[in-house]
Design an enzyme around this catalytic site. Structure first.
Site, PDB file in Angstrom:
ATOM      1  N   HIS A 120       0.875  -1.179   0.000  1.00  0.00           N
ATOM      2  CA  HIS A 120       0.000   0.000   0.000  1.00  0.00           C
ATOM      3  C   HIS A 120       0.914   1.232   0.000  1.00  0.00           C
ATOM      4  O   HIS A 120       2.028   1.173   0.545  1.00  0.00           O
ATOM      5  CB  HIS A 120      -0.815  -0.065   1.301  1.00  0.00           C
ATOM      6  CG  HIS A 120      -1.881   0.969   1.443  1.00  0.00           C
ATOM      7  ND1 HIS A 120      -1.610   2.277   1.776  1.00  0.00           N
ATOM      8  CD2 HIS A 120      -3.231   0.885   1.330  1.00  0.00           C
ATOM      9  CE1 HIS A 120      -2.745   2.949   1.862  1.00  0.00           C
ATOM     10  NE2 HIS A 120      -3.749   2.129   1.585  1.00  0.00           N
ATOM     11  N   ASP A 197       3.437  -4.140   8.268  1.00  0.00           N
ATOM     12  CA  ASP A 197       2.216  -3.355   8.137  1.00  0.00           C
ATOM     13  C   ASP A 197       1.043  -4.310   8.372  1.00  0.00           C
ATOM     14  O   ASP A 197       0.666  -5.076   7.487  1.00  0.00           O
ATOM     15  CB  ASP A 197       2.157  -2.722   6.743  1.00  0.00           C
ATOM     16  CG  ASP A 197       0.860  -1.955   6.516  1.00  0.00           C
ATOM     17  OD1 ASP A 197      -0.004  -1.934   7.434  1.00  0.00           O
ATOM     18  OD2 ASP A 197       0.699  -1.384   5.423  1.00  0.00           O
ATOM     19  N   GLN A 200      -4.226  -4.609   7.484  1.00  0.00           N
ATOM     20  CA  GLN A 200      -5.281  -5.540   7.063  1.00  0.00           C
ATOM     21  C   GLN A 200      -5.223  -6.826   7.883  1.00  0.00           C
ATOM     22  O   GLN A 200      -6.259  -7.377   8.257  1.00  0.00           O
ATOM     23  CB  GLN A 200      -5.145  -5.874   5.562  1.00  0.00           C
ATOM     24  CG  GLN A 200      -5.310  -4.684   4.627  1.00  0.00           C
ATOM     25  CD  GLN A 200      -6.729  -4.142   4.584  1.00  0.00           C
ATOM     26  OE1 GLN A 200      -7.684  -4.821   4.956  1.00  0.00           O
ATOM     27  NE2 GLN A 200      -6.881  -2.910   4.142  1.00  0.00           N
ATOM     28  N   LYS A 223      -9.998   0.099  10.825  1.00  0.00           N
ATOM     29  CA  LYS A 223     -10.240  -1.130  10.065  1.00  0.00           C
ATOM     30  C   LYS A 223     -10.580  -2.281  11.010  1.00  0.00           C
ATOM     31  O   LYS A 223     -11.146  -3.277  10.621  1.00  0.00           O
ATOM     32  CB  LYS A 223      -9.002  -1.486   9.245  1.00  0.00           C
ATOM     33  CG  LYS A 223      -8.710  -0.466   8.151  1.00  0.00           C
ATOM     34  CD  LYS A 223      -7.602  -0.927   7.275  1.00  0.00           C
ATOM     35  CE  LYS A 223      -6.977   0.201   6.510  1.00  0.00           C
ATOM     36  NZ  LYS A 223      -7.759   0.648   5.356  1.00  0.00           N
ATOM     37  N   CYS A 359      -4.796   2.384  -3.612  1.00  0.00           N
ATOM     38  CA  CYS A 359      -3.570   2.928  -2.996  1.00  0.00           C
ATOM     39  C   CYS A 359      -2.389   1.988  -3.185  1.00  0.00           C
ATOM     40  O   CYS A 359      -1.540   1.846  -2.289  1.00  0.00           O
ATOM     41  CB  CYS A 359      -3.761   3.212  -1.508  1.00  0.00           C
ATOM     42  SG  CYS A 359      -5.061   4.374  -1.159  1.00  0.00           S
TER      43      CYS A 359
HETATM   44  N1  PMP Z   1      -1.580  -0.345   4.903  1.00  0.00           N
HETATM   45  C1  PMP Z   1      -2.566  -1.060   4.340  1.00  0.00           C
HETATM   46  C2  PMP Z   1      -2.274  -2.448   3.846  1.00  0.00           C
HETATM   47  C3  PMP Z   1      -3.843  -0.506   4.233  1.00  0.00           C
HETATM   48  O1  PMP Z   1      -4.828  -1.214   3.656  1.00  0.00           O
HETATM   49  C4  PMP Z   1      -4.075   0.807   4.721  1.00  0.00           C
HETATM   50  C5  PMP Z   1      -5.443   1.455   4.624  1.00  0.00           C
HETATM   51  N2  PMP Z   1      -6.057   1.349   3.394  1.00  0.00           N
HETATM   52  C6  PMP Z   1      -3.015   1.493   5.318  1.00  0.00           C
HETATM   53  C7  PMP Z   1      -1.789   0.890   5.391  1.00  0.00           C
HETATM   54  C8  PMP Z   1      -3.170   2.874   5.852  1.00  0.00           C
HETATM   55  O2  PMP Z   1      -4.047   2.938   6.909  1.00  0.00           O
HETATM   56  P1  PMP Z   1      -4.651   4.354   7.391  1.00  0.00           P
HETATM   57  O3  PMP Z   1      -5.213   4.986   6.149  1.00  0.00           O
HETATM   58  O4  PMP Z   1      -5.676   3.984   8.353  1.00  0.00           O
HETATM   59  O5  PMP Z   1      -3.533   5.133   7.960  1.00  0.00           O
END
Ligand code: PMP
Length: 401
Positions: A120, A197, A200, A223, A359
């Site tokens: 991401h 990270d 998810q 999430k 993203c």
């Molecule tokens: N890493 C991953 C794999 C994600 O799916 C996301 C959120 N889409 C993020 C990081 C970032 O999280 P946040 O937007 O809550 O900071």
């Protein structure tokens, strides 16, 4: 047997969304919230707010206690060795940026920072920028045909110049668990730090930080059925000591004069300014709620639902999955149909899915797709949600063909 979620009624928004004709299948972007969280937020904001770690009055003591209780709950949820290994941030993105600044002094010209091809942007761009600042090299681990980081390539690419490995636990596009048990030791053997990270991954099942043996793990509250504006950074005790302070202001400092300041260690030294107090307390209440669920029943339900999603998609001609999703979500394209057109028709029928590059533009490019539809599941989804999705999909495909 009908696929029913026994936890659906705990999430009041679902009934409201349903009454509005909306089927929510976008939990990987953000989840709906349990009543337990709503009650905790109402309680906190109704009974008197106060800032934490500052004043001695009773409301402040109450807020500080609740805030610190949440730290204990997050530590327990992750099986961290100690609550002081949990730093609250304003999201996963902020936690990753904290690391990219906090570890900057350990990266010098020619060093290598290793990420994977499925990251991401939140776990790519902070490292890309760090590599630029320090004249370091960003090395990208390729994926195999199942959408999983290629271990053989990783064994070659993680080497003596590697200072840091930053990878996702569960891909937000491919829905595949990444082989952390094999990757993290490769970094450790080179004396490199590891960042996982878990944005998810943390939503599905339980994850034990002491068993995982990474240096840092990042999660996003919203999430995990918690409130927005809150994230958590887990750092192993000795790994946190390596971080340099990055944001400066109130409460992170022990002593300050006009020319100098001496900062607290983690966690407080990395929580500059007023933290998202209500959100942190809400996250604690959400974890209380989740802790009471039958974890095995949740796992079983999520897997059954996911299998039903994959089976239904496989029955539709022209549907192509990205990778081989194992849990939580599925991203797909349909031959000769633009994902934007399909998303438009699904949205018009009240199906809340996401379409685009999620993203993860470099990943989409490497897969040779401009964008994809992503259906993602929460523990509250059920067979009726899937049926509505497939009915809408069939209707949309008929119109577009
Ligand atoms: N890493 C991953 C794999 C994600 O799916 C996301 C959120 N889409 C993020 C990081 C970032 O999280 P946040 O937007 O809550 O900071």
């Amino acid at each position: 047997m009908p696929l029913i979620s026994p936890w659906r009624a705990d999430f009041p928004a679902l009934a409201i969304l349903e009454a509005q004709g909306q089927t929510y299948l976008d939990s990987a972007a953000t989840s709906q919230k349990p009543q337990a969280l709503i009650d905790a937020l109402t309680g906190y904001y109704t009974c008197g707010t106060a800032n934490v770690h500052r004043a001695q009055h009773q409301p402040a003591e109450r807020a500080t206690r609740a805030f610190e209780d949440s730290r204990i709950k997050v530590a327990r949820w992750l099986n961290a060795a100690c609550p002081t290994e949990i730093v609250f941030t304003r999201g996963a993105t902020e936690a990753l940026n904290l690391l990219a600044y906090g570890l900057e002094h350990l990266i010098t010209a020619g060093d290598e920072i290793v990420v994977s091809a499925l990251e991401h942007h939140a776990n790519l761009l902070p490292w890309q920028q760090l590599a630029r600042r320090q004249n370091a090299k960003l090395v990208v681990l390729p994926l195999n045909e199942h959408g999983i980081i290629d271990i053989e390539a990783a064994t070659r690419l993680i080497g003596p110049r590697t200072r840091l490995l930053a990878i996702s636990q569960l891909s937000n596009v491919l829905g595949a668990w990444q082989p952390l048990a094999e990757l993290l030791p490769l970094a450790k053997a080179q004396g490199a730090l590891s960042v996982v990270d878990g944005s998810q991954g943390v939503v599905h099942g339980r994850h034990d930080m002491q068993a995982l043996d990474c240096d840092f793990y990042v999660l996003s509250s919203h999430k995990l059925y918690g409130p927005e504006g809150v994230g958590a950074l887990y750092g192993r005790g000795e790994s946190l000591l390596k971080l340099r302070h990055w944001q400066f202001g109130g409460e992170m400092v022990r002593v300050a004069d006009f020319q100098n300041a001496d900062f607290h260690a983690a966690p407080l030294g990395f929580e500059a300014g007023t933290p998202p107090i209500g959100g942190v307390i809400g996250l604690g209440a959400t974890l209380d709620y989740l802790s009471k669920l039958d974890a095995e029943a949740v796992d079983r339900h999520e897997l059954t639902l996911h299998n039903a999603l994959l089976t239904g998609l496989a029955q539709r001609p022209g549907v192509r999955l990205l990778g081989r999703p194992q849990l939580a979500l599925a991203s797909f394209t349909v031959d000769d149909i633009h994902h934007g057109d399909l998303a438009h028709l699904l949205t018009e029928q009240g199906i809340a899915i996401r379409s685009g590059t999620h993203c993860a533009q470099p990943l989409m490019k490497s897969l040779g797709v401009e964008g994809a539809i992503r259906v993602s599941l929460g523990l509250y989804n059920d067979g009726v949600d899937l049926q509505r999705f497939f009915d809408a999909l069939d209707q949309a495909l008929e119109m577009l063909r």
